[in-house]
Design an enzyme around this catalytic site. Sequence first.
Site, PDB file in Angstrom:
ATOM      1  N   GLY A 177      12.293   5.791 -15.092  1.00 33.91           N
ATOM      2  CA  GLY A 177      11.580   6.294 -13.918  1.00 33.91           C
ATOM      3  C   GLY A 177      11.910   5.512 -12.663  1.00 33.91           C
ATOM      4  O   GLY A 177      12.045   6.083 -11.567  1.00 33.91           O
ATOM      5  N   ASP A 178      12.060   4.204 -12.796  1.00 30.85           N
ATOM      6  CA  ASP A 178      12.452   3.374 -11.657  1.00 30.85           C
ATOM      7  C   ASP A 178      13.835   3.782 -11.155  1.00 30.85           C
ATOM      8  O   ASP A 178      14.092   3.818  -9.944  1.00 30.85           O
ATOM      9  CB  ASP A 178      12.482   1.896 -12.046  1.00 30.85           C
ATOM     10  CG  ASP A 178      11.203   1.424 -12.701  1.00 30.85           C
ATOM     11  OD1 ASP A 178      10.129   1.975 -12.376  1.00 30.85           O
ATOM     12  OD2 ASP A 178      11.276   0.499 -13.535  1.00 30.85           O
TER      13      ASP A 178
END
Length: 307
Positions: A253-254
Amino acid sequence: MLAIGEAMLELAPVEGGTFRLGYAGDTFNTLWHAAQLLGPRARAGFVTRIGEDRLSDRFLAEMAADGLDLAAVQRDPEREMGLYMIELEGTERSFHYWRQHSAARRLADDPDLLDQALSSANFVHVSGITLAILSPEARDTLFDAVANAREAGARISFDPNYRPRLWASPSEARDTITRMLAHTDIALPSFDDEAALWGDANPELTLERLRRHGLAEIAVKDGARPVWHLAEGHTGRCDTPVLTELRDTTGAGDAFNAGYLAARLLGHPVEDAIGWGQSVGGAVLGEPGARLSKASARTLAASLAGL
Protein backbone atom coordinates in the site's frame (compact mmCIF):
# COMPACT_ATOMS: atom_id res chain seq x y z
CA MET A 1 7.88 16.39 -1.73
CA LEU A 2 8.24 15.75 2.00
CA ALA A 3 7.08 12.81 4.10
CA ILE A 4 6.72 12.90 7.87
CA GLY A 5 7.04 9.77 9.96
CA GLU A 6 9.12 6.95 11.32
CA ALA A 7 11.81 4.83 9.70
CA MET A 8 12.67 1.61 11.51
CA LEU A 9 15.16 -1.18 11.22
CA GLU A 10 13.49 -3.96 9.24
CA LEU A 11 14.25 -7.68 9.55
CA ALA A 12 12.77 -9.23 6.39
CA PRO A 13 12.78 -13.02 5.81
CA VAL A 14 14.82 -14.18 2.83
CA GLU A 15 16.04 -17.58 1.64
CA GLY A 16 17.10 -20.30 4.06
CA GLY A 17 15.32 -18.98 7.11
CA THR A 18 17.60 -15.95 7.41
CA PHE A 19 16.66 -12.28 7.70
CA ARG A 20 17.84 -9.25 5.77
CA LEU A 21 18.47 -6.02 7.66
CA GLY A 22 17.11 -2.88 6.06
CA TYR A 23 15.12 0.26 6.81
CA ALA A 24 11.39 0.78 6.37
CA GLY A 25 8.31 2.56 7.70
CA ASP A 26 5.09 3.51 5.95
CA THR A 27 5.69 7.15 4.98
CA PHE A 28 9.38 6.45 4.50
CA ASN A 29 8.59 3.60 2.07
CA THR A 30 6.33 5.93 0.11
CA LEU A 31 8.93 8.69 0.00
CA TRP A 32 11.78 6.36 -0.99
CA HIS A 33 9.88 4.82 -3.89
CA ALA A 34 8.63 8.22 -5.03
CA ALA A 35 12.20 9.53 -4.96
CA GLN A 36 13.33 6.69 -7.24
CA LEU A 37 10.49 7.44 -9.68
CA LEU A 38 10.95 11.21 -9.68
CA GLY A 39 14.74 11.32 -9.67
CA PRO A 40 16.12 14.86 -10.04
CA ARG A 41 12.72 16.24 -11.09
CA ALA A 42 11.66 16.73 -7.46
CA ARG A 43 13.28 17.00 -4.04
CA ALA A 44 12.25 14.14 -1.75
CA GLY A 45 12.84 14.98 1.91
CA PHE A 46 12.12 12.99 5.05
CA VAL A 47 11.08 14.58 8.35
CA THR A 48 11.88 12.25 11.23
CA ARG A 49 14.08 11.70 14.27
CA ILE A 50 16.70 8.97 14.68
CA GLY A 51 19.46 8.11 17.12
CA GLU A 52 23.16 8.89 17.15
CA ASP A 53 24.26 5.24 16.99
CA ARG A 54 25.93 3.41 14.10
CA LEU A 55 22.72 1.95 12.70
CA SER A 56 21.25 5.45 12.53
CA ASP A 57 24.45 6.65 10.84
CA ARG A 58 24.10 3.85 8.32
CA PHE A 59 20.50 4.88 7.64
CA LEU A 60 21.59 8.42 6.83
CA ALA A 61 24.40 7.25 4.56
CA GLU A 62 22.22 4.81 2.63
CA MET A 63 19.40 7.27 2.16
CA ALA A 64 21.70 10.05 1.02
CA ALA A 65 23.16 7.62 -1.53
CA ASP A 66 19.60 6.86 -2.71
CA GLY A 67 18.91 10.53 -3.42
CA LEU A 68 16.86 11.57 -0.40
CA ASP A 69 17.18 14.99 1.19
CA LEU A 70 17.75 14.33 4.88
CA ALA A 71 18.22 17.91 6.07
CA ALA A 72 15.09 17.59 8.25
CA VAL A 73 16.25 14.42 10.03
CA GLN A 74 16.83 15.20 13.71
CA ARG A 75 19.31 13.25 15.87
CA ASP A 76 18.45 12.12 19.40
CA PRO A 77 21.26 11.27 21.84
CA GLU A 78 18.87 9.47 24.20
CA ARG A 79 16.96 7.19 21.79
CA GLU A 80 17.50 4.94 18.79
CA MET A 81 15.47 3.81 15.79
CA GLY A 82 12.65 1.33 16.31
CA LEU A 83 12.84 -2.25 15.03
CA TYR A 84 10.33 -4.62 13.46
CA MET A 85 10.51 -8.18 12.15
CA ILE A 86 8.33 -9.64 9.40
CA GLU A 87 6.95 -13.14 9.87
CA LEU A 88 5.49 -14.73 6.74
CA GLU A 89 2.85 -17.41 6.34
CA GLY A 90 2.81 -17.94 2.61
CA THR A 91 2.80 -14.38 1.26
CA GLU A 92 0.79 -12.89 4.12
CA ARG A 93 2.75 -11.16 6.85
CA SER A 94 2.54 -10.46 10.53
CA PHE A 95 4.84 -8.17 12.45
CA HIS A 96 6.76 -8.06 15.70
CA TYR A 97 7.64 -4.53 16.86
CA TRP A 98 10.17 -2.96 19.22
CA ARG A 99 9.39 0.75 18.83
CA GLN A 100 7.95 2.01 22.11
CA HIS A 101 10.97 4.24 22.79
CA SER A 102 11.96 5.06 19.21
CA ALA A 103 13.44 8.48 18.54
CA ALA A 104 10.75 9.16 15.90
CA ARG A 105 8.14 9.55 18.63
CA ARG A 106 9.79 12.92 19.31
CA LEU A 107 9.82 14.17 15.72
CA ALA A 108 7.21 16.88 16.43
CA ASP A 109 8.38 17.95 19.87
CA ASP A 110 9.94 21.19 18.55
CA PRO A 111 7.36 23.42 16.76
CA ASP A 112 9.98 25.74 15.27
CA LEU A 113 11.99 22.88 13.74
CA LEU A 114 8.89 21.30 12.26
CA ASP A 115 7.64 24.59 10.81
CA GLN A 116 11.07 25.21 9.31
CA ALA A 117 11.18 21.74 7.78
CA LEU A 118 7.82 22.23 6.07
CA SER A 119 8.25 25.90 5.16
CA SER A 120 9.36 25.35 1.54
CA ALA A 121 7.44 22.13 0.81
CA ASN A 122 5.12 21.92 -2.17
CA PHE A 123 3.79 18.51 -1.12
CA VAL A 124 3.62 16.80 2.29
CA HIS A 125 2.69 13.17 2.99
CA VAL A 126 1.46 12.02 6.41
CA SER A 127 -0.05 8.78 7.72
CA GLY A 128 -2.16 7.57 10.60
CA ILE A 129 0.90 5.78 11.94
CA THR A 130 2.74 9.11 12.07
CA LEU A 131 -0.10 10.51 14.16
CA ALA A 132 -0.41 7.42 16.35
CA ILE A 133 3.20 7.37 17.57
CA LEU A 134 3.09 11.00 18.73
CA SER A 135 1.94 12.36 22.07
CA PRO A 136 -1.31 14.40 22.01
CA GLU A 137 0.74 17.60 22.38
CA ALA A 138 3.03 16.63 19.50
CA ARG A 139 0.00 15.86 17.33
CA ASP A 140 -1.23 19.41 17.91
CA THR A 141 2.19 20.67 16.82
CA LEU A 142 2.04 18.55 13.69
CA PHE A 143 -1.47 19.73 12.82
CA ASP A 144 -0.36 23.35 13.18
CA ALA A 145 2.70 22.80 10.99
CA VAL A 146 0.70 21.02 8.30
CA ALA A 147 -1.94 23.77 8.37
CA ASN A 148 0.77 26.41 7.98
CA ALA A 149 2.36 24.54 5.08
CA ARG A 150 -1.00 24.14 3.38
CA GLU A 151 -1.79 27.82 3.81
CA ALA A 152 1.57 28.58 2.16
CA GLY A 153 0.60 26.50 -0.87
CA ALA A 154 1.60 22.92 -0.09
CA ARG A 155 -0.71 20.04 -0.96
CA ILE A 156 -1.22 17.44 1.76
CA SER A 157 -1.70 13.72 1.19
CA PHE A 158 -2.82 11.36 3.94
CA ASP A 159 -3.01 7.59 4.30
CA PRO A 160 -5.03 6.83 7.48
CA ASN A 161 -3.20 3.47 7.78
CA TYR A 162 -5.06 2.38 10.93
CA ARG A 163 -3.04 0.13 13.27
CA PRO A 164 -5.15 -0.63 16.39
CA ARG A 165 -2.23 -1.51 18.65
CA LEU A 166 -0.79 2.01 18.28
CA TRP A 167 -3.92 3.77 19.55
CA ALA A 168 -5.36 3.95 23.07
CA SER A 169 -8.82 3.29 21.63
CA PRO A 170 -10.71 3.29 18.31
CA SER A 171 -12.41 6.54 19.34
CA GLU A 172 -9.03 8.24 19.80
CA ALA A 173 -8.04 7.06 16.33
CA ARG A 174 -11.30 8.27 14.78
CA ASP A 175 -11.07 11.69 16.44
CA THR A 176 -7.42 12.20 15.44
CA ILE A 177 -7.87 11.00 11.87
CA THR A 178 -10.91 13.25 11.47
CA ARG A 179 -8.79 16.21 12.54
CA MET A 180 -6.18 15.28 9.93
CA LEU A 181 -8.78 15.00 7.18
CA ALA A 182 -9.54 18.70 7.68
CA HIS A 183 -5.98 19.44 6.47
CA THR A 184 -5.95 16.87 3.64
CA ASP A 185 -6.06 17.37 -0.13
CA ILE A 186 -5.50 13.77 -1.25
CA ALA A 187 -6.68 10.77 0.80
CA LEU A 188 -5.18 7.34 0.10
CA PRO A 189 -6.94 4.90 2.46
CA SER A 190 -6.97 1.11 2.40
CA PHE A 191 -10.47 -0.30 2.54
CA ASP A 192 -9.71 -2.99 5.13
CA ASP A 193 -8.46 -0.31 7.54
CA GLU A 194 -11.52 1.85 6.92
CA ALA A 195 -13.87 -1.10 7.44
CA ALA A 196 -12.13 -1.95 10.72
CA LEU A 197 -12.24 1.59 12.10
CA TRP A 198 -15.44 3.03 10.62
CA GLY A 199 -17.51 -0.06 9.75
CA ASP A 200 -17.68 0.74 6.03
CA ALA A 201 -19.39 -2.10 4.18
CA ASN A 202 -17.69 -1.48 0.83
CA PRO A 203 -15.16 0.88 -0.81
CA GLU A 204 -17.91 3.00 -2.33
CA LEU A 205 -19.11 3.88 1.18
CA THR A 206 -15.53 4.78 2.17
CA LEU A 207 -15.36 7.07 -0.85
CA GLU A 208 -18.66 8.74 0.01
CA ARG A 209 -17.81 9.16 3.70
CA LEU A 210 -14.51 10.85 2.87
CA ARG A 211 -16.18 13.02 0.22
CA ARG A 212 -18.48 14.35 2.94
CA HIS A 213 -15.37 15.59 4.76
CA GLY A 214 -14.77 17.92 1.81
CA LEU A 215 -12.03 15.86 0.15
CA ALA A 216 -11.81 16.39 -3.58
CA GLU A 217 -9.31 13.62 -4.41
CA ILE A 218 -9.49 10.09 -3.00
CA ALA A 219 -8.14 6.70 -4.06
CA VAL A 220 -9.36 3.72 -2.03
CA LYS A 221 -6.98 0.76 -2.18
CA ASP A 222 -8.54 -2.69 -1.76
CA GLY A 223 -5.86 -5.34 -2.25
CA ALA A 224 -6.36 -7.30 -5.47
CA ARG A 225 -9.80 -5.73 -5.99
CA PRO A 226 -10.47 -2.50 -7.93
CA VAL A 227 -9.32 0.92 -6.76
CA TRP A 228 -12.23 3.31 -6.29
CA HIS A 229 -11.45 6.97 -6.85
CA LEU A 230 -12.83 10.48 -6.77
CA ALA A 231 -11.20 13.37 -8.62
CA GLU A 232 -12.35 16.52 -10.37
CA GLY A 233 -15.92 15.84 -9.28
CA HIS A 234 -16.11 12.37 -10.86
CA THR A 235 -15.99 8.92 -9.29
CA GLY A 236 -14.81 5.71 -10.91
CA ARG A 237 -12.99 2.44 -10.45
CA CYS A 238 -9.86 0.94 -11.93
CA ASP A 239 -9.32 -2.81 -11.96
CA THR A 240 -6.14 -4.08 -10.33
CA PRO A 241 -3.96 -6.29 -12.57
CA VAL A 242 -3.73 -9.96 -11.64
CA LEU A 243 -0.31 -10.88 -10.25
CA THR A 244 1.15 -14.34 -10.60
CA GLU A 245 4.24 -13.93 -8.41
CA LEU A 246 3.62 -12.87 -4.82
CA ARG A 247 6.36 -13.07 -2.24
CA ASP A 248 5.61 -10.63 0.57
CA THR A 249 2.67 -8.24 0.98
CA THR A 250 4.61 -5.89 3.29
CA GLY A 251 4.58 -2.28 2.10
CA ALA A 252 2.41 -2.78 -0.99
CA GLY A 253 0.00 0.00 0.00
CA ASP A 254 2.86 2.38 0.74
CA ALA A 255 4.32 1.59 -2.68
CA PHE A 256 0.96 2.27 -4.35
CA ASN A 257 0.95 5.66 -2.64
CA ALA A 258 4.40 6.39 -4.04
CA GLY A 259 3.45 5.63 -7.63
CA TYR A 260 0.19 7.53 -7.35
CA LEU A 261 1.73 10.64 -5.81
CA ALA A 262 4.74 10.67 -8.14
CA ALA A 263 2.45 10.53 -11.16
CA ARG A 264 0.24 13.31 -9.80
CA LEU A 265 3.28 15.47 -9.06
CA LEU A 266 4.30 15.03 -12.69
CA GLY A 267 0.85 16.13 -13.87
CA HIS A 268 -0.61 12.76 -14.92
CA PRO A 269 -4.39 12.21 -14.67
CA VAL A 270 -5.81 10.15 -11.82
CA GLU A 271 -6.37 6.99 -13.85
CA ASP A 272 -2.71 7.00 -14.94
CA ALA A 273 -1.63 7.72 -11.36
CA ILE A 274 -3.56 4.65 -10.18
CA GLY A 275 -1.79 2.61 -12.86
CA TRP A 276 1.59 3.85 -11.60
CA GLY A 277 0.56 2.98 -8.07
CA GLN A 278 -0.50 -0.51 -9.09
CA SER A 279 2.80 -1.03 -10.91
CA VAL A 280 4.92 -0.03 -7.93
CA GLY A 281 2.75 -1.94 -5.47
CA GLY A 282 2.83 -5.04 -7.66
CA ALA A 283 6.61 -4.90 -7.92
CA VAL A 284 6.97 -4.69 -4.14
CA LEU A 285 4.73 -7.73 -3.74
CA GLY A 286 7.31 -9.75 -5.65
CA GLU A 287 10.27 -8.96 -3.40
CA PRO A 288 11.02 -9.44 0.31
CA GLY A 289 10.43 -6.53 2.68
CA ALA A 290 8.71 -3.21 2.26
CA ARG A 291 11.00 -1.65 -0.34
CA LEU A 292 12.27 -2.70 -3.75
CA SER A 293 15.93 -3.24 -4.35
CA LYS A 294 17.60 -0.18 -5.85
CA ALA A 295 18.12 -2.04 -9.14
CA SER A 296 14.44 -3.04 -9.36
CA ALA A 297 13.34 0.50 -8.53
CA ARG A 298 15.59 1.87 -11.26
CA THR A 299 14.18 -0.56 -13.82
CA LEU A 300 10.60 0.22 -12.82
CA ALA A 301 11.21 3.99 -12.97
CA ALA A 302 12.55 3.65 -16.51
CA SER A 303 9.53 1.62 -17.62
CA LEU A 304 7.02 4.06 -16.10
CA ALA A 305 8.84 7.04 -17.61
CA GLY A 306 7.94 5.69 -21.04
CA LEU A 307 4.20 5.68 -20.36
